[in-house]
Design a protein around this motif. Structure first.
Motif, mmCIF file in Angstrom:
data_model
loop_
_atom_site.group_PDB
_atom_site.id
_atom_site.type_symbol
_atom_site.label_atom_id
_atom_site.label_comp_id
_atom_site.label_asym_id
_atom_site.label_seq_id
_atom_site.Cartn_x
_atom_site.Cartn_y
_atom_site.Cartn_z
ATOM 1 N N TRP A 349 0.763 -1.047 -0.092
ATOM 2 C CA TRP A 349 -0.022 -0.153 -0.051
ATOM 3 C C TRP A 349 1.045 1.246 0.035
ATOM 4 C CZ3 TRP A 349 -5.169 -0.444 -0.487
ATOM 5 C CH2 TRP A 349 -5.528 -1.426 -0.270
ATOM 6 N N LEU A 350 0.419 2.390 -0.701
ATOM 7 C CA LEU A 350 0.940 3.659 -0.853
ATOM 8 C C LEU A 350 0.280 4.511 -0.546
ATOM 9 C CD1 LEU A 350 2.965 3.075 -4.178
ATOM 10 C CD2 LEU A 350 4.182 2.527 -2.022
ATOM 11 N N GLU A 351 0.638 5.476 0.483
ATOM 12 C CA GLU A 351 -0.077 6.735 0.815
ATOM 13 C C GLU A 351 -0.287 7.808 -0.301
ATOM 14 O OE1 GLU A 351 1.297 8.753 4.441
ATOM 15 O OE2 GLU A 351 0.131 10.374 3.676
ATOM 16 N N VAL A 352 -1.245 8.072 -0.734
ATOM 17 C CA VAL A 352 -1.462 9.036 -1.468
ATOM 18 C C VAL A 352 -2.250 10.345 -1.095
ATOM 19 C CG1 VAL A 352 -1.378 7.378 -3.647
ATOM 20 C CG2 VAL A 352 -3.471 8.119 -2.292
ATOM 21 N N SER A 353 -2.825 10.013 -0.004
ATOM 22 C CA SER A 353 -3.404 11.545 0.555
ATOM 23 C C SER A 353 -3.732 11.474 2.099
ATOM 24 C CB SER A 353 -5.108 11.398 -0.207
ATOM 25 O OG SER A 353 -5.706 12.559 0.491
ATOM 26 N N SER A 354 -4.024 12.358 2.546
ATOM 27 C CA SER A 354 -3.925 12.668 3.885
ATOM 28 C C SER A 354 -4.845 13.670 4.263
ATOM 29 C CB SER A 354 -2.483 12.955 4.382
ATOM 30 O OG SER A 354 -2.813 12.813 6.027
ATOM 31 N N VAL A 355 -5.933 13.470 4.919
ATOM 32 C CA VAL A 355 -6.770 14.497 5.028
ATOM 33 C C VAL A 355 -7.228 14.531 6.677
ATOM 34 C CG1 VAL A 355 -9.513 15.086 4.651
ATOM 35 C CG2 VAL A 355 -8.309 13.864 2.900
ATOM 36 N N SER A 356 -6.983 15.935 6.883
ATOM 37 C CA SER A 356 -7.055 16.181 8.453
ATOM 38 C C SER A 356 -7.730 17.322 8.810
ATOM 39 C CB SER A 356 -5.406 16.562 8.993
ATOM 40 O OG SER A 356 -4.411 15.629 8.517
ATOM 41 N N ASN A 357 -8.277 17.148 10.249
ATOM 42 C CA ASN A 357 -8.957 18.383 10.903
ATOM 43 C C ASN A 357 -7.772 18.947 11.731
ATOM 44 O OD1 ASN A 357 -10.327 20.422 11.947
ATOM 45 N ND2 ASN A 357 -12.183 19.076 12.422
ATOM 46 N N PHE A 358 -7.562 20.299 11.771
ATOM 47 C CA PHE A 358 -6.450 20.861 12.766
ATOM 48 C C PHE A 358 -7.135 21.453 13.723
ATOM 49 C CE2 PHE A 358 -4.518 20.259 8.724
ATOM 50 C CZ PHE A 358 -3.738 19.395 9.017
ATOM 51 N N GLU A 359 -8.593 21.502 13.631
ATOM 52 C CA GLU A 359 -9.419 22.423 14.769
ATOM 53 C C GLU A 359 -8.684 23.803 14.742
ATOM 54 O OE1 GLU A 359 -10.201 20.243 18.309
ATOM 55 O OE2 GLU A 359 -11.079 18.396 17.129
ATOM 56 N N THR A 360 -8.410 24.067 16.008
ATOM 57 C CA THR A 360 -8.022 25.698 16.018
ATOM 58 C C THR A 360 -6.326 25.656 16.326
ATOM 59 O OG1 THR A 360 -8.178 25.742 18.582
ATOM 60 C CG2 THR A 360 -10.080 26.548 17.094
ATOM 61 N N PHE A 361 -5.887 24.526 16.085
ATOM 62 C CA PHE A 361 -4.361 24.573 16.482
ATOM 63 C C PHE A 361 -3.763 25.413 15.436
ATOM 64 C CE2 PHE A 361 -0.061 22.672 16.364
ATOM 65 C CZ PHE A 361 0.224 22.448 17.741
ATOM 66 N N GLN A 362 -3.859 25.480 14.028
ATOM 67 C CA GLN A 362 -3.195 26.328 13.240
ATOM 68 C C GLN A 362 -3.703 27.656 13.398
ATOM 69 O OE1 GLN A 362 -3.898 24.218 9.456
ATOM 70 N NE2 GLN A 362 -1.819 23.327 9.556
ATOM 71 N N THR A 363 -4.921 28.019 13.510
ATOM 72 C CA THR A 363 -5.729 29.018 13.512
ATOM 73 C C THR A 363 -5.388 30.088 14.502
ATOM 74 O OG1 THR A 363 -7.999 28.172 14.277
ATOM 75 C CG2 THR A 363 -7.520 28.395 11.944
ATOM 76 N N ASN A 364 -5.089 29.183 15.900
ATOM 77 C CA ASN A 364 -4.769 29.838 17.129
ATOM 78 C C ASN A 364 -3.170 30.743 16.728
ATOM 79 O OD1 ASN A 364 -4.819 30.856 19.453
ATOM 80 N ND2 ASN A 364 -3.729 28.958 20.409
ATOM 81 N N ARG A 365 -2.456 29.929 15.998
ATOM 82 C CA ARG A 365 -0.922 30.534 15.462
ATOM 83 C C ARG A 365 -1.127 31.546 14.677
ATOM 84 N NH1 ARG A 365 3.739 26.172 14.920
ATOM 85 N NH2 ARG A 365 3.614 25.063 17.106
ATOM 86 N N MET A 366 -2.075 31.442 13.776
ATOM 87 C CA MET A 366 -2.372 32.455 12.612
ATOM 88 C C MET A 366 -3.312 33.346 12.897
ATOM 89 S SD MET A 366 -2.154 30.023 9.129
ATOM 90 C CE MET A 366 -2.659 28.585 9.604
ATOM 91 N N LYS A 367 -4.136 33.311 13.991
ATOM 92 C CA LYS A 367 -5.032 34.323 14.404
ATOM 93 C C LYS A 367 -6.132 34.308 13.320
ATOM 94 C CE LYS A 367 -3.206 34.862 18.315
ATOM 95 N NZ LYS A 367 -3.471 33.440 19.215
ATOM 96 N N ILE A 368 -6.497 33.220 12.815
ATOM 97 C CA ILE A 368 -7.929 33.407 11.937
ATOM 98 C C ILE A 368 -8.963 33.001 12.632
ATOM 99 C CG2 ILE A 368 -8.748 32.157 9.715
ATOM 100 C CD1 ILE A 368 -5.936 31.085 8.911
#
Length: 423
Positions: A349-368
């Motif tokens: 098997w080969l990984e071809v996609s990765s779909v994620s929810n980051f919730e507020t982890f990124q947006t807290n850093r980016m203030k989105i």
RNA sequence: GGAGAGAUGGCAGAGUGGUCGAACGCGGCGGUCUUGAAAACCGUUAACUGUAACAGGUUCGGGGGUUCGAAUCCCUCUCUCUCCGCCA
């Protein structure tokens, strides 16, 4: 980045989550709680002092306006006495804030409750499978041999001009790349994603915003002279388009897609993992990103998974969807589904996609943020996925569709590729 | 690479040491009017931090300095724009 109020309210929740993610340095949590307490106490002290200084300055202004020079001078002397003390406290306060920030950014996101416990890829949970196994009785060549046979990719030439892991696509191979990119982009746009063509290098703030820094410093190529990073995925520039902005709720969810080359140093990889297209330093990928309200983000995630699944089905590949276990998830993710396609020639098997929810982890850093119905500003949730990464898709397309007459392409690609067969 | 100008709230744009967190306008929100809408009119509308709630504090690109007091003065960094040069 985890919100600081969580440390005050529910330390146990954080510790449990970190454990599930197999994060070792859990002492950080206690240290952060401790620093936060000291910080707030100092803040109160600092604010009180600042308050009295502000009041005094105002009085001086008023005395001056009235022409009471003597009174003003008297007050000036009084205020001057506290200056050193105030400076000292302010310095301590800012030191504590820096220290706390440094610790906060080192903690990964907490996993969603549905994330299975586990440490290695073996612990990932198969959600479902689809597609059907190809019949390769006639011949069963791995893609690197097929690439050579049909003159699609020259790995040696890439070595010469750059180094290993930088394949040169040519002729029908290059054309197939372009066909796949266009097909993926069109497919995403039809689903309502707005297309972007972002910069392929980003500054430090952007790399930090999506969580590559400081966690993955060594995995990115770094243009030192200008302090730019070559993007490891279009997720970085695309998500950062909304850094430091407040979005109207009516605009959510924001749906974006972009093609980009991706650059990854992949330090520490070896063996069969890196053969052919299985792992390269530069590859092409079409990415989808969404910004969504906290209440709707898991529905959005399901929608993105379905979106990628249908895309794989249209290519006729056998695939499976995995829910990653705590130990195999990325630093910033709360829940990740990996898509793998089966390479019949390599029998893996080969990984071809990765779909994620980051919730507020990124947006807290980016203030989105966005303004909710009651007018309160709060962080949005960010999600992304590959739709799709090219190299392994190409590997499987070549391998699984090989016939003695040539490589038969799935129908959806015919118009993009210009013909039905590679041969 | 050379020369100059600039960075202020969602946007646009005043403000050159003292009730400035910041005028006017646009936009947003609420209301009056209207069958409804538009127009007009009235009101309201920065973020962060902090508190049980108030209070308080911070923020006018980032950092540092001068001052009792800085959006305003000085230093420094970053970025943007204009002109010239080079160039896909």
């Amino acid at each position: 980045m985890l919100p600081i109020h969580l440390f005050r309210q529910n330390k146990e929740l954080i510790l449990d989550g970190l454990k599930k993610k197999n994060f070792r340095d859990t002492d950080l949590v206690e240290k952060i709680v401790n620093i936060d307490e000291r910080r707030r106490a100092l803040q109160v002290e600092n604010d009180a002092l600042a308050s009295s200084q502000n009041a005094a300055a105002k009085s001086i202004g008023q005395l001056m306006a009235k022409g009471d020079k003597e009174g003003a001078e008297l007050l000036k002397e009084k205020v001057g006495l506290h200056k050193e003390q105030a400076k000292d406290i302010a310095q301590k306060l800012s030191d504590l804030e820096t220290e706390m920030q440094d610790m906060l950014v080192r903690l990964p996101n907490l996993p969603h409750s549905s994330v299975p416990a586990g440490k290695t890829p073996e612990d990932n949970e198969v959600v479902r499978e689809g597609g059907s196994m190809p019949d390769l009785t006639a011949q069963k060549l791995p893609h690197w041999e097929l690439a050579d046979k049909y003159k699609l990719i020259d790995f040696e030439l890439g070595n010469k001009i750059t180094g290993s892991g930088f394949p040169v696509f040519m002729g029908q191979g290059a054309r197939l790349q372009r066909a796949l990119i266009n097909y993926f982009l069109d497919y995403n746009m039809a689903a309502g994603y707005k297309e972007f063509c972002p910069p392929f290098m980003v500054n430090e703030a952007s790399a930090y915003g999506t969580g590559q820094l400081p966690d993955k410093e060594g995995q990115m190529y770094h243009a030192v002279a200008d302090n730019f990073y070559l993007i490891p995925t279009a997720e970085v520039p695309i998500t950062n388009l909304y850094r430091d902005t407040i979005i109207q709720e009516s605009e959510l969810p924001v749906k974006m897609t972009a093609y980009s080359p991706c650059f990854r140093r992949e330090a520490g990889s070896y063996g069969k993992d890196v053969r052919g297209l299985n792992r390269v330093h530069q590859f092409d990928k079409v990415e989808i990103v969404q910004l969504a309200t906290p209440t709707g983000s898991y529905d959005v995630l399901d929608g993105m998974v379905k979106h990628v699944e249908v895309l794989l089905q249209s290519l006729g590949l056998q695939y499976r969807i995995l829910r990653l276990c705590g130990g195999d998830m990325s630093f910033a993710s709360a829940l990740t589904y990996d898509f793998e396609v089966y390479s019949a020639a390599q029998e893996r098997w080969l990984e071809v996609s990765s779909v994620s929810n980051f919730e507020t982890f990124q947006t807290n850093r980016m203030k989105i943020r966005y303004k909710d119905g009651s007018g309160k500003t709060q962080l949005v949730h960010s999600l992304n996925g590959s739709s799709l990464a090219l190299p392994r898709i190409m590997a499987c397309l070549l391998e699984n569709n090989q016939t003695p007459e040539g490589i038969k392409l799935p129908q959806v690609l015919w118009s993009y590729f210009g013909k039905e067969m590679i041969g």
